[in-house]
Scaffold this active site. Structure first.
Site, short mmCIF file in Angstrom:
data_model
loop_
_atom_site.label_atom_id
_atom_site.label_comp_id
_atom_site.label_asym_id
_atom_site.label_seq_id
_atom_site.Cartn_x
_atom_site.Cartn_y
_atom_site.Cartn_z
N GLY A 1 -55.19 52.12 73.60
CA GLY A 1 -56.40 51.30 73.68
C GLY A 1 -56.92 51.09 75.09
N SER A 2 -56.62 51.99 76.01
CA SER A 2 -57.14 51.80 77.37
C SER A 2 -58.67 51.94 77.39
CB SER A 2 -56.49 52.76 78.37
OG SER A 2 -56.93 54.08 78.17
N ASN A 3 -59.21 52.82 76.55
CA ASN A 3 -60.67 52.93 76.46
C ASN A 3 -61.28 51.67 75.85
OD1 ASN A 3 -61.94 55.66 77.27
ND2 ASN A 3 -60.00 56.22 76.31
N ILE B 1 -62.86 60.92 60.15
CA ILE B 1 -63.71 59.98 59.40
C ILE B 1 -64.04 60.64 58.05
CG2 ILE B 1 -65.96 58.82 59.37
CD1 ILE B 1 -64.02 57.61 61.40
N MET C 1 -57.22 58.34 65.61
CA MET C 1 -56.68 59.68 65.33
C MET C 1 -56.76 60.09 63.86
SD MET C 1 -56.21 61.00 68.14
CE MET C 1 -55.75 60.84 69.86
N HIS D 1 -63.84 62.49 73.41
CA HIS D 1 -62.84 63.55 73.29
C HIS D 1 -62.45 64.03 74.69
CE1 HIS D 1 -60.58 66.70 71.39
NE2 HIS D 1 -61.11 67.56 72.23
C1 GAR Z 1 -58.30 59.27 74.91
O1 GAR Z 1 -57.98 60.14 75.96
C2 GAR Z 1 -59.27 59.91 73.95
O2 GAR Z 1 -60.14 60.79 74.59
C3 GAR Z 1 -58.34 60.64 73.03
O3 GAR Z 1 -57.27 59.76 72.84
C4 GAR Z 1 -57.06 59.01 74.04
C5 GAR Z 1 -56.90 57.56 73.68
O4 GAR Z 1 -56.49 56.83 74.80
N1 GAR Z 1 -58.97 60.99 71.82
C6 GAR Z 1 -58.75 62.12 71.17
O5 GAR Z 1 -57.95 62.96 71.53
C7 GAR Z 1 -59.56 62.31 69.90
N2 GAR Z 1 -59.45 63.65 69.42
P1 GAR Z 1 -56.53 55.24 74.79
O6 GAR Z 1 -55.84 54.78 73.50
O7 GAR Z 1 -55.75 54.83 75.99
O8 GAR Z 1 -57.97 54.80 74.84
#
Ligand code: GAR
Length: 185
Positions: A12-14, A91, A88, A107
């Site tokens: 969940g850093s994003n 949808i 992950m 992505h």
């Molecule tokens: C992120 O790097 C995002 O781009 C990727 O998962 C990570 C989640 O990081 N998403 C995918 O690979 C989707 N196919 P986070 O949980 O620290 O936000």
């Protein structure tokens, strides 16, 4: 104020970057939906004071019922945008039928190259010299929806995999809030 809901499965850093940059200012982050019990994004939400909904697919008879339950909660919020941030799961048709055109994803690769759940590893294994991040609308395919924005960087000669991953995350944390803000205005 416009409302968004974030869907996440992991760290969940994003999600945290979006809350810190936009919540209460450019939009309200009304809800975090997480499909993994105990995921760190739930902890972050608690610390940040964002409401959460945890739904586990295997508690439902089908993906359709899982998504119908999610839709019930989404309708109570009526979000302007649904933001996938490390969610992950594909949808399904149920959620897509309700919200297509309002769901976006980030992505960690330059689509259409390296779609799927291991975008960074696949790009590194291939040996690319330029890496990057894509924000796109979600359609029924795997990372196939219309591209909204991308950002790239050239790998240094001696750059390690973990340094590249760090750069990708740093780009994501700036790019995603910026795109969301833009789409909401
Ligand atoms: C992120 O790097 C995002 O781009 C990727 O998962 C990570 C989640 O990081 N998403 C995918 O690979 C989707 N196919 P986070 O949980 O620290 O936000």
């Amino acid at each position: 104020m416009k409302k968004i809901v974030v869907l996440a499965s992991g760290s969940g850093s994003n999600f945290e970057a979006i809350v810190k940059k936009l919540h209460g200012d450019s939009c309200e982050v009304a809800l975090l939906v997480c499909d993994q019990p105990g995921a760190y994004c739930l902890k972050r939400a608690e610390t940040l004071g964002i409401k959460t909904l945890q739904l586990t697919l295997k508690d439902f008879d089908s993906k359709v019922r899982y998504e119908l339950e999610m839709i019930k909660h989404l309708k109570a919020v009526n979000p302007d945008l649904i933001v996938l941030a490390g969610y992950m799961k594909l949808i399904g048709e149920t959620l897509l039928a309700e919200y297509e055109g309002k769901i976006i994803n980030i992505h960690p690769a330059l689509l259409p190259a390296f779609p799927g759940r291991n975008g960074v590893e696949d790009a590194l294994t291939y040996g690319v010299k330029v890496m990057g991040v894509t924000v796109h609308y979600v359609d029924a395919g795997i990372d196939t929806g219309k591209i909204i924005d991308q950002e790239s960087f050239k790998r240094a000669e001696d750059e390690t995999a973990s340094e590249s991953k760090e750069k990708i995350h740093a780009i994501e944390h700036e790019l995603y809030p910026r795109v969301i803000k833009h789409l909401l205005t």
